[in-house]
Structures are given as structure tokens and as C-alpha cells.
Scaffold this motif. Structure first.
Motif, mmCIF file in Angstrom:
data_model
loop_
_atom_site.group_PDB
_atom_site.id
_atom_site.type_symbol
_atom_site.label_atom_id
_atom_site.label_comp_id
_atom_site.label_asym_id
_atom_site.label_seq_id
_atom_site.Cartn_x
_atom_site.Cartn_y
_atom_site.Cartn_z
ATOM 1 N N ARG A 41 0.833 -1.206 0.000
ATOM 2 C CA ARG A 41 0.000 0.000 0.000
ATOM 3 C C ARG A 41 0.864 1.251 0.000
ATOM 4 O O ARG A 41 0.592 2.210 -0.715
ATOM 5 C CB ARG A 41 -0.911 0.010 1.243
ATOM 6 N N GLU A 42 1.926 1.198 0.795
ATOM 7 C CA GLU A 42 2.795 2.370 0.888
ATOM 8 C C GLU A 42 3.446 2.662 -0.469
ATOM 9 O O GLU A 42 3.487 3.791 -0.931
ATOM 10 C CB GLU A 42 3.873 2.124 1.951
ATOM 11 N N ASN A 45 0.794 3.881 -2.905
ATOM 12 C CA ASN A 45 0.369 5.262 -2.703
ATOM 13 C C ASN A 45 1.040 6.217 -3.652
ATOM 14 O O ASN A 45 0.437 7.133 -4.175
ATOM 15 C CB ASN A 45 0.745 5.711 -1.280
ATOM 16 N N THR A 46 2.336 5.989 -3.854
ATOM 17 C CA THR A 46 3.052 6.900 -4.720
ATOM 18 C C THR A 46 3.047 6.427 -6.169
ATOM 19 O O THR A 46 3.118 7.231 -7.080
ATOM 20 C CB THR A 46 4.520 7.033 -4.253
ATOM 21 N N PRO A 95 -3.630 -1.872 -6.894
ATOM 22 C CA PRO A 95 -3.865 -1.213 -5.605
ATOM 23 C C PRO A 95 -5.050 -1.800 -4.837
ATOM 24 O O PRO A 95 -5.117 -1.682 -3.616
ATOM 25 C CB PRO A 95 -4.147 0.244 -5.983
#
Ligand SMILES: [Fe+2]
Ligand SMILES: [Fe+2]
Length: 468
Positions: A41-42, A45-46, A95
């Protein structure tokens, strides 16, 4: 990314190891899965999706190589090994992936690989288990060795066939991604383009032959691939650096993605389009730009954006979309436009009254050089594929039919390529160099009278380039 890459590998490694030993509802497994999901997820995110890729013996995450130090060495090597064992080149996490799906994926992925068709088997199991947000891509040996070693014709033929069908399949995935409003898979597109570029630098004959076979079902897929092959051939002959050549190829693969939003009834309409339908059709370059701009890195997709937008704008600025001030055309666009028009003109379509033979399409492009097309690119294109491109079916002065299988090196012999006869009984015909003269005489033994477009010969010619 520099920090998260090794962390992701570490979590994948420990989750993989624990699911091999325990059930999915085991505490240790659940903890490992949550840690992995958190890192995904981290990263997501980008960057949106997260793609873990093995190329040669390197591991990359979203195309950034994972730097190996003494701590990460074990997990990295383990992962590379496990992926290779299952013939997986890439694992792509969307995602939307949730804990349960991640668990099912890892359980299946790290189970004992099957003996035969290891990739196909795994892929089937994953789809049976309802894993949709994690996709795997099959590992195909890199063609790098083509440049390094002497390779035989059969190897190039097989490699060309593999890359072409892989590219056509990939275009199917791209269209699907766009329909679902997901970003296009840029890293995969550039890997495919690089493979094509590698072959072009060794021997493009089979690729050009395959691009001349027009009986694929899915026109848009194979059209984009053909345009990509021809564009890269031009780029290579213009002396572009290999990475730029591949960029041209990527832009060409994506040039018509905007068509995904044009209804099939308009795309395949046999009669001429109404004014409204034309208006819709003329939007496909801009629709392509909108879709491509969903990509993770706008910088990496920039050339493709220009080519999608401008590929129907001609050298003299005519075409569409219309603009009040003159267009400044992207250099790649000058290449892709010509390959696009050439492939379109030589492909039978319901709405096109006449399909041109390759040589007549080239003549037409030659006549419009300087007006519709960039003269330098036209010249390079004709020089690269010859007067009678590989795959052209011709009638000889002996009454026989033949297919062009290779160009003669010398420019003076452009009208006299090497051909293979296409006997009426469908047997594999003899190869023949049209530059050959009769023994002791000055006359050529066989000469091309004209090129022909005849369905009967299409299937027979295809066997010349396809791997049986
Ligand atoms: Fe187009
Ligand atoms: Fe096109």
C-alpha cells in the motif's frame, strides 16, 4: 523506493516462507501478510501498481533495481529463484488487492510447481481461486544473446514469432486495462519493444514477414504491433540509439489506444461515416492522451502522449486534431505516421474499397513525400523494407507465384529480392534469388511482373514466416 524496495522483498520472502509451512489463518501467516500488504500500500500510494520483475538475474520493483546488500541478498536470490522456477517474469499487484486475496495468491504461488507447463498451470489455479488483482507474466528468455552470438535462422524465427504473439497478447491486456480505467503497463511495453529492437538489430526479415500477415482476428491489436515493428525498423535505420528506438516502439504500440472508447459499430462500419461519427472518430488521438496520462510516470510516457495526439497530423500540418497555429510535430511522430498509414493501407478492412499491395502502398507514400510525409523518413523506410517488402506476393514472368522472403543487400538489386515459390499444391516452394542469371547468359532466370493481392496465397505465404 530505495528504502521500500528491499523491505517489500523481505516481506514477500517471509510471507512466502510462512505460507509454505502454515495454514492461511495461522497467526504468523496473518502477521506476515499484513506487513506485506502495508508495504504494498505504501508503495502503491506513490506509484499506483507495484510490479516485481525479474530480468536476467536482477530483481526490480516498478523498474527500479533492488540494490542487493549482505542483508537483502538471501531474500532477493530466493525470490528470483522462485519466480524463475515458475517461469514468472513479473508479479503485478493492483492497488485494490486485499489481505485474503494476497493470502490465496501466496499459497498458490509458493506451492510445489507442477512438472509441465508450470506457468500455465499456476495462472489457471490463480484465476480459479478468483485472484484478479495480482497478475503474473510469463518469463520469456531475453533475446540479448542474439546480438552476442551467432544464431541460426530457426532461432530468430522462433524468437520473432514469440515476441510478436506476446506483443499482440499484451495489446489485448492494454485495451482491457483501459476499459477498466487502469493505467497502461508501461514497463512491460518497453520490455516488449526492447525485445523487438534486439531482433531488428540482428535480422528483421521474419518480423517484417509476420507484420505482413493480415488475418488476425483482432485488428487493433495486431495493427498496433505491426506499426510498432515498422516504426522501430525505421528508427533503427535512421541511426537512433537503441533506447530511443524502443521508445518509438512503445509510442507506436500505444498510438491508437484512444480507439478503445470508439464503438465497434463506428470502427468497423462498412459505409462512410456520418458527420457525427467522424467527429467521434477524430477524438481518438485526444482520448488516447487522456488514457495514457494515467501512467505512473508522465515523463516516461511523454513521447507516447505526443504520438497519440499527433499521429493523424501530417507533415504539412493537415489532418486532425485541427489547431489554429501550426503544429510542431514530435520527431517520433514523423516515423509512426508513415508506419501507421502503410499498415492501414495494406490491411483489408470492411470499409476500405481497395487493399493495396505493399509495393503500391510504398509508391503512394513515396508520391506524397514532402507533402503528407517527412521526405527523410520516407526515404529511410523504402530503403529499409525495399521496393518489394518481405511478405509481398508476386507473379513472376514464368507464371509462377512467389513470396518475397529477403532483400538483396545491394540497392541496385532492390527490384530483385529473394523469393520462395508458392506452388499450387501448397507444398513448400523452393527459394530463389531473382538476381540470378541463367548459366552463361545475361538474362535473369525469373523476373517480377507484378505484385498481387490474392487471399489464396495469403495462407500459404504465412507458413513461410510462422513457426509450425
Ligand atoms: Fe489512429
Ligand atoms: Fe493506427
Amino acid at each position: 523506493m530505495d528504502r521500500l524496495g528491499p523491505i517489500l522483498v523481505h516481506h514477500l520472502f517471509s510471507a512466502g516462507r510462512t505460507v509454505q509451512i502454515h495454514d492461511l489463518n495461522n497467526r504468523a501467516v496473518q502477521t506476515a501478510l499484513s506487513k506485506l500488504l502495508e508495504t504494498l500500500r505504501e508503495l502503491g500510494n506513490t506509484e499506483g501498481r507495484v510490479a516485481v520483475t525479474v530480468a536476467t538475474d536482477l530483481l526490480s520493483i516498478n523498474d527500479v533495481r533492488v540494490v542487493v546488500d549482505t542483508q537483502s541478498m538471501g531474500p532477493v536470490l530466493y525470490l528470483i529463484n522462485e519466480m524463475k522456477k515458475r517461469k514468472v517474469e513479473e508479479i503485478d499487484f493492483a492497488p485494490e488487492v486485499a489481505l485474503e486475496e494476497l493470502g490465496s495468491f501466496l499459497k498458490l504461488f509458493f506451492s510445489e510447481p507442477s512438472e509441465e507447463d508450470v506457468f500455465g498451470e499456476l495462472d489457471r489455479k490463480l484465476s480459479d481461486a478468483g485472484v484478479v488483482n495480482i497478475r503474473i507474466t510469463e518469463w520469456i528468455e531475453r533475446v540479448k544473446y542474439l546480438r552476442d552470438a551467432k544464431v541460426n535462422k530457426q532461432e530468430i524465427r522462433e524468437e520473432s514469432n514469440r515476441v510478436m504473439s506476446r506483443a499482440v497478447m499484451f495489446m489485448g491486456e492494454v485495451m482491457r486495462a483501459i476499459a477498466q480505467r487502469r493505467p497502461v503497463q508501461l514497463p512491460k511495453a518497453s520490455r516488449i519493444a526492447q525485445q523487438i529492437a534486439d531482433i531488428i538489430r540482428t535480422d528483421e526479415t521474419i518480423l517484417v514477414g509476420l507484420a505482413s500477415i493480415k488475418d488476425y482476428d483482432e485488428y487493433t491489436f495486431s495493427h498496433s504491433v505491426n506499426v510498432s515493428v515498422l516504426s522501430m525498423l525505421i528508427a533503427d535505420r535512421m541511426g537512433l540509439h537503441k533506447s530511443d528506438t524502443a521508445q518509438v516502439g512503445v509510442a507506436a504500440l500505444f498510438h491508437d489506444v484512444g480507439k478503445t472508447h470508439i464503438p465497434q459499430t463506428v470502427l468497423n462500419k462498412p459505409d462512410s461515416l456520418t458527420a457525427d461519427e467522424w467527429q467521434l472518430m477524430e477524438r481518438h488521438p485526444m482520448l488516447g492522451v487522456i488514457e495514457l496520462s494515467r501512467a505512473r510516470s508522465l515523463r516516461a510516457i511523454a513521447d507516447s502522449l505526443f504520438v497519440s495526439l499527433q499521429h493523424h497530423v501530417l507533415h504539412d500540418g493537415k489532418g486532425y486534431p485541427a489547431k489554429s497555429s501550426p503544429w510542431e510535430l514530435h520527431p517520433f511522430n514523423r516515423i509512426v505516421t508513415i508506419a501507421d498509414v502503410y499498415d492501414a493501407m495494406t490491411t483489408p478492412r470492411v470499409y476500405r474499397k481497395q487493399t493495396l499491395t505493399p509495393d503500391s502502398a510504398l509508391r503512394l507514400i513515396g508520391r506524397k513525400s514532402g507533402e503528407m510525409f517527412d521526405p527523410l523518413v520516407v526515404k529511410t523506410f523504402i530503403r529499409a523494407i525495399g521496393v518489394y517488402p518481405v511478405g509481398t506476393v508476386v507473379r513472376l514472368d514464368t507464371g509462377e507465384h512467389a513470396v518475397v522472403t529477403r532483400q538483396n543487400e545491394s540497392c541496385r538489386l532492390m527490384h530483385r529480392p529473394v523469393v520462395a515459390l508458392l506452388p499450387e499444391d501448397g507444398s513448400p516452394g523452393e527459394q530463389f534469388d531473382l538476381a540470378e542469371r541463367a548459366a552463361g547468359g545475361t538474362a535473369h532466370r525469373r523476373t517480377i511482373v507484378e505484385s498481387v493481392h490474392d487471399k489464396r496465397y495469403e495462407a500459404r505465404k504465412a507458413t513461410r514466416f510462422l513457426v509450425k
